[in-house]
Design a protein around this motif. Structure first.
Motif, mmCIF file in Angstrom:
data_model
loop_
_atom_site.group_PDB
_atom_site.id
_atom_site.type_symbol
_atom_site.label_atom_id
_atom_site.label_comp_id
_atom_site.label_asym_id
_atom_site.label_seq_id
_atom_site.Cartn_x
_atom_site.Cartn_y
_atom_site.Cartn_z
ATOM 1 N N SER A 262 0.780 -0.811 0.190
ATOM 2 C CA SER A 262 0.522 0.054 -0.370
ATOM 3 C C SER A 262 0.954 0.741 0.006
ATOM 4 N N ARG A 263 0.824 2.082 -1.026
ATOM 5 C CA ARG A 263 1.199 3.508 -0.839
ATOM 6 C C ARG A 263 0.884 4.705 0.598
ATOM 7 N N PRO A 264 1.848 4.682 0.807
ATOM 8 C CA PRO A 264 1.353 5.696 2.390
ATOM 9 C C PRO A 264 0.878 7.214 2.433
ATOM 10 N N PRO A 265 0.345 7.604 3.173
ATOM 11 C CA PRO A 265 -0.769 9.006 3.095
ATOM 12 C C PRO A 265 0.405 9.782 2.366
ATOM 13 N N SER A 266 2.100 10.553 2.566
ATOM 14 C CA SER A 266 2.757 10.513 2.266
ATOM 15 C C SER A 266 3.830 10.538 2.902
ATOM 16 N N ALA B 15 6.377 14.039 10.638
ATOM 17 C CA ALA B 15 5.300 13.012 10.644
ATOM 18 C C ALA B 15 4.864 12.417 12.503
ATOM 19 N N ASP B 16 6.447 13.744 12.855
ATOM 20 C CA ASP B 16 6.201 12.956 14.790
ATOM 21 C C ASP B 16 5.888 13.677 15.559
ATOM 22 N N ARG B 17 4.426 12.685 15.862
ATOM 23 C CA ARG B 17 3.242 13.837 16.648
ATOM 24 C C ARG B 17 3.498 14.973 17.043
ATOM 25 N N SER B 18 4.342 15.109 17.837
ATOM 26 C CA SER B 18 4.249 15.629 18.810
ATOM 27 C C SER B 18 4.775 17.681 18.486
ATOM 28 N N ILE B 19 5.843 17.057 17.130
ATOM 29 C CA ILE B 19 6.427 18.132 16.378
ATOM 30 C C ILE B 19 5.129 18.784 15.304
ATOM 31 N N LEU B 20 4.074 17.735 15.249
ATOM 32 C CA LEU B 20 2.867 18.274 14.198
ATOM 33 C C LEU B 20 1.910 19.130 15.379
ATOM 34 N N THR B 21 2.052 18.382 16.687
ATOM 35 C CA THR B 21 0.943 19.093 17.535
ATOM 36 C C THR B 21 1.619 20.988 17.817
ATOM 37 N N ASP C 43 6.629 13.565 -5.323
ATOM 38 C CA ASP C 43 7.122 12.626 -6.023
ATOM 39 C C ASP C 43 8.087 12.748 -6.022
ATOM 40 N N ALA C 44 9.132 13.883 -5.638
ATOM 41 C CA ALA C 44 10.897 14.325 -5.333
ATOM 42 C C ALA C 44 10.802 12.774 -3.740
ATOM 43 N N ALA C 45 10.087 13.021 -2.912
ATOM 44 C CA ALA C 45 10.012 12.427 -1.769
ATOM 45 C C ALA C 45 10.193 11.266 -2.530
ATOM 46 N N ALA C 46 8.540 10.979 -2.591
ATOM 47 C CA ALA C 46 8.595 9.332 -3.691
ATOM 48 C C ALA C 46 9.839 8.396 -4.170
ATOM 49 N N GLN C 47 10.367 9.232 -4.873
ATOM 50 C CA GLN C 47 11.699 8.835 -5.084
ATOM 51 C C GLN C 47 13.291 8.714 -4.257
ATOM 52 N N LEU C 48 12.936 8.877 -3.446
ATOM 53 C CA LEU C 48 14.242 9.999 -2.849
ATOM 54 C C LEU C 48 14.092 8.199 -1.688
ATOM 55 N N THR C 49 12.580 8.482 -1.366
ATOM 56 C CA THR C 49 12.851 7.110 -0.346
ATOM 57 C C THR C 49 12.938 5.987 -0.924
ATOM 58 N N ALA C 50 12.429 6.237 -2.611
ATOM 59 C CA ALA C 50 12.678 4.357 -3.084
ATOM 60 C C ALA C 50 14.178 3.906 -3.028
ATOM 61 N N LEU C 51 14.899 5.159 -3.378
ATOM 62 C CA LEU C 51 16.565 5.546 -3.358
ATOM 63 C C LEU C 51 17.493 4.813 -2.159
ATOM 64 N N LEU C 52 16.527 5.527 -1.256
ATOM 65 C CA LEU C 52 17.374 5.042 0.044
ATOM 66 C C LEU C 52 17.321 3.578 1.014
ATOM 67 N N GLY C 53 16.128 3.222 -0.765
ATOM 68 C CA GLY C 53 15.838 1.426 0.043
ATOM 69 C C GLY C 53 16.479 0.359 -0.494
ATOM 70 N N THR C 54 17.786 1.485 -1.615
ATOM 71 C CA THR C 54 18.566 0.439 -2.722
ATOM 72 C C THR C 54 19.761 1.033 -1.869
ATOM 73 N N MET C 55 20.541 1.541 -0.733
ATOM 74 C CA MET C 55 21.513 2.058 -0.363
ATOM 75 C C MET C 55 22.629 0.714 0.003
ATOM 76 N N PRO C 56 24.044 0.546 -0.472
ATOM 77 C CA PRO C 56 24.321 -0.408 0.161
ATOM 78 C C PRO C 56 23.887 -0.686 1.527
ATOM 79 N N ALA C 57 24.056 -2.033 2.026
ATOM 80 C CA ALA C 57 24.581 -1.937 3.117
ATOM 81 C C ALA C 57 25.398 -1.716 4.030
ATOM 82 N N LEU C 58 25.675 -1.554 5.080
ATOM 83 C CA LEU C 58 26.964 -0.889 5.432
ATOM 84 C C LEU C 58 28.329 -2.575 5.610
ATOM 85 N N GLU C 59 29.185 -2.404 5.485
ATOM 86 C CA GLU C 59 30.439 -3.782 5.220
ATOM 87 C C GLU C 59 30.655 -3.788 6.904
#
Length: 565
Positions: A9-13, A22-28, A307-323
């Motif tokens: 499922s696609r997140p709301p944002s 998205a942090d509740r305390s900051i949003l409040t 749109d930029a955030a979606a692509q950036l989030t997808a890119l972060l998911g492909t970052m190589p694992a730390l050795e």
């Protein structure tokens, strides 16, 4: 038949979690701050309306003026706080994303980094970051205006339920139409960007191949016509985009003023509003015009940021694992007895090469102080083996041992610190190393030995002259590598861009110079037979190692080292 796995499922944002909102305390805190600013703005409007009503009755009231001044100061302070809190939180979160990039680049797997580099993923990631950062100020102000509009609308509801309902219906209809038009406008921008990229690529070819196109009219005309077509396409799309934006903004202003006219000309005649309520209601409607316009104008920016955030989030998911976890205490021993490869094999992952390629199994012992030469045809695996030995490419099978002990993850950082290298695609940094292990005197000595010192002056600040030819840059890179003092020097086709003098000197002198400094040398060469200067000569054929006769020499050298140890 098995059950179908539903798509994730696609997140709301994507944007809000990425920028830390998205942090509740900051949003409040943001909502409370924004609502206080919005309420203060509304109170200032009400005080103006009260003052106007007093003037109409022939009265002069001091209280509305004092309330107006106080509420205006509160609105200013809290609006400023709202925007500042939004931007500081968001920019700190984006800085955290950049730090994640830094961590993955420095500690991620080398093969994975090369794959991402080939796909220009880091460039795209930074591009998306810049897009979001550029849009954030406008979006933060729009968010503040949205709260102002919400509070004003709630007040309007208390004044005229019918009017507020009609305004809501109209806003939903106009908003839907506006979003649809904004998406069409954004599609025009996307097409214009593609045309611009093709146009810039065409200009790059015209500049890079300027000598060739000046010698060939047909080729010049072909490229020029292609660039001209892209320029024309870009111009047309930009003009359509400008017309659409003008139409959007004009319609927004017209609709808001027209809706105000409904309250002034129609509602009193229908009996839906008294004449005494008319000034205040009209003031609220006109007051809503600015925040609504600001909010609607920010919709395309929000869509672009999402749109930029979606692509950036997808890119972060492909970052190589730390050795491994970096260590401030782990240091490589400056002396060792041997490096050994046992049954080592490595296969390129998809994306690194156009077709599958495997090297191995490789069995090799490299005694300290020895010279290892690797030869073979293009694409035989020579350069790949050079990256496997220092474990830049982690083997898929087999082991690498240092002094008889396997190099596990906890020793990887210290093991790599044994090596310095000048690869074919070496990078000459703008500044010399500043650590205590760097021998500046030896660096100047090596520059003179390599006849490049006159082009690399000692500036005193460690900056290097990089305005050099490829061969000269390789000589400077070798001088830097030697001065770093690491015990193993890797050279990948170092002579490929050198003139005849240095191709000859490499085997006749430079290898001996490095050996006299106590270095272990591992090099790849295309320049004929190099076995005379090598303790071990390896011939790579289609990823496999053909062990030569002088492997016996390396074994003898190893035995001699063990006897003297």
């Amino acid at each position: 038949m098995g059950k179908r796995t539903p798509p994730p499922s696609r997140p709301p944002s994507y944007l809000l979690p990425l920028i830390g909102l998205a942090d509740r305390s900051i949003l409040t805190r943001l909502v409370v701050t924004g609502c206080v600013a919005a309420t203060a703005n509304l109170i200032s409007l009400m005080s103006l309306s009260a003052e106007l009503s007093g003037w109409m009755r022939g009265e002069v009231l001091d209280t509305p003026f004092l309330v107006f001044c106080l509420s205006l100061l509160v609105a200013y302070a809290f609006s400023k706080r709202f925007v500042a809190l939004t931007l500081t939180t968001a920019f700190s979160a984006l800085a955290g994303v950049r730090r994640r990039f830094l961590l993955h680049v420095t500690l991620g797997g080398h093969a994975d980094i090369l794959d991402l580099q080939a796909k220009r993923s880091f460039d795209l990631g930074n591009h998306h970051l810049e897009r979001i950062a550029a849009l954030l100020p406008n979006l933060s102000i729009a968010a503040n205006m949205m709260l102002v509009a919400a509070v004003a609308y709630l007040y309007l509801w208390t004044l005229s339920t019918v009017g507020a309902t009609l305004l809501l219906v109209a806003a939903l209809m106009v908003g839907g139409w506006y979003v649809r038009e904004a998406q069409r406008t954004r599609a025009l921008l996307t097409d214009a960007k593609e045309s611009e990229l093709r146009m810039l690529q065409g200009f790059s070819e015209l500049v890079g191949g300027n000598a060739e196109i000046k010698l060939g009219k047909a080729r010049r005309d072909e490229l020029s016509q292609a660039v001209e077509a892209d320029v024309a396409r870009w111009e047309e799309l930009k003009r359509r985009h400008g017309r659409n934006l003008g139409e959007l903004f004009s319609w927004i202003a017209t609709i808001i003023i027209g809706f105000s006219a409904v309250f002034v000309f129609i509602f009193p005649r229908m009996g839906a509003m008294s004449v005494s309520e008319l000034p205040l209601v009209t003031s609220v409607i006109l007051f809503l015009a600015r925040p609504l316009s600001k909010f609607l104008n920010a919709v395309p920016d929000y869509v672009a940021a999402e749109d930029a955030a979606a692509q950036l989030t997808a890119l972060l998911g492909t970052m190589p694992a730390l050795e491994y976890e970096p260590s401030r205490t782990a240091r490589a021993p400056r002396r060792f007895s041997s490096i050994e490869l046992r049954g080592v094999g490595f296969a390129y992952r998809a994306g690194l090469r156009p077709e599958p390629f495997v090297i191995g199994p490789v069995d090799l012992t490299i005694p300290a102080g020895s010279v290892v030469g690797i030869v073979g045809s293009n694409g035989s695996g020579k350069s790949t083996l050079l990256r496997v030995i220092p474990l830049l490419f982690r083997p898929d099978e087999g082991q690498v041992l240092l002094d008889g002990q396997p190099v596990e993850t906890d020793r990887l950082e210290a093991y790599r610190d044994l090596f310095c290298a000048v690869f074919q695609d070496h990078h000459l940094f703008t500044r010399l190393p500043q650590g205590p292990g760097f021998d500046a005197e030896l660096f100047r000595e090596m520059l003179a030995y390599l006849k490049i010192d006159h082009l690399v002056p000692d500036t005193g600040d460690g900056l290097l002259n990089r305005d050099l030819s490829k061969g000269q840059r390789r000589r400077v890179a070798l001088a830097v590598a030697v001065a770093e003092g690491r015990p193993v020097v890797i050279l990948d086709e170092w002579t490929s861009d050198q003139d005849a003098e240095f191709r000859t000197r490499f085997t006749n002198e430079i290898i001996g110079k490095l050996r006299s400094l106590g270095r272990t040398v591992i090099f790849v060469s295309h320049d004929g037979d190099v076995s005379s200067v090598c303790d071990v000569t390896i011939r790579m054929i289609n990823g496999r190692m053909d062990m030569p006769a002088n492997k016996v020499a390396s074994a003898a050298a190893m035995a001699c080292l063990q006897e003297t140890a």
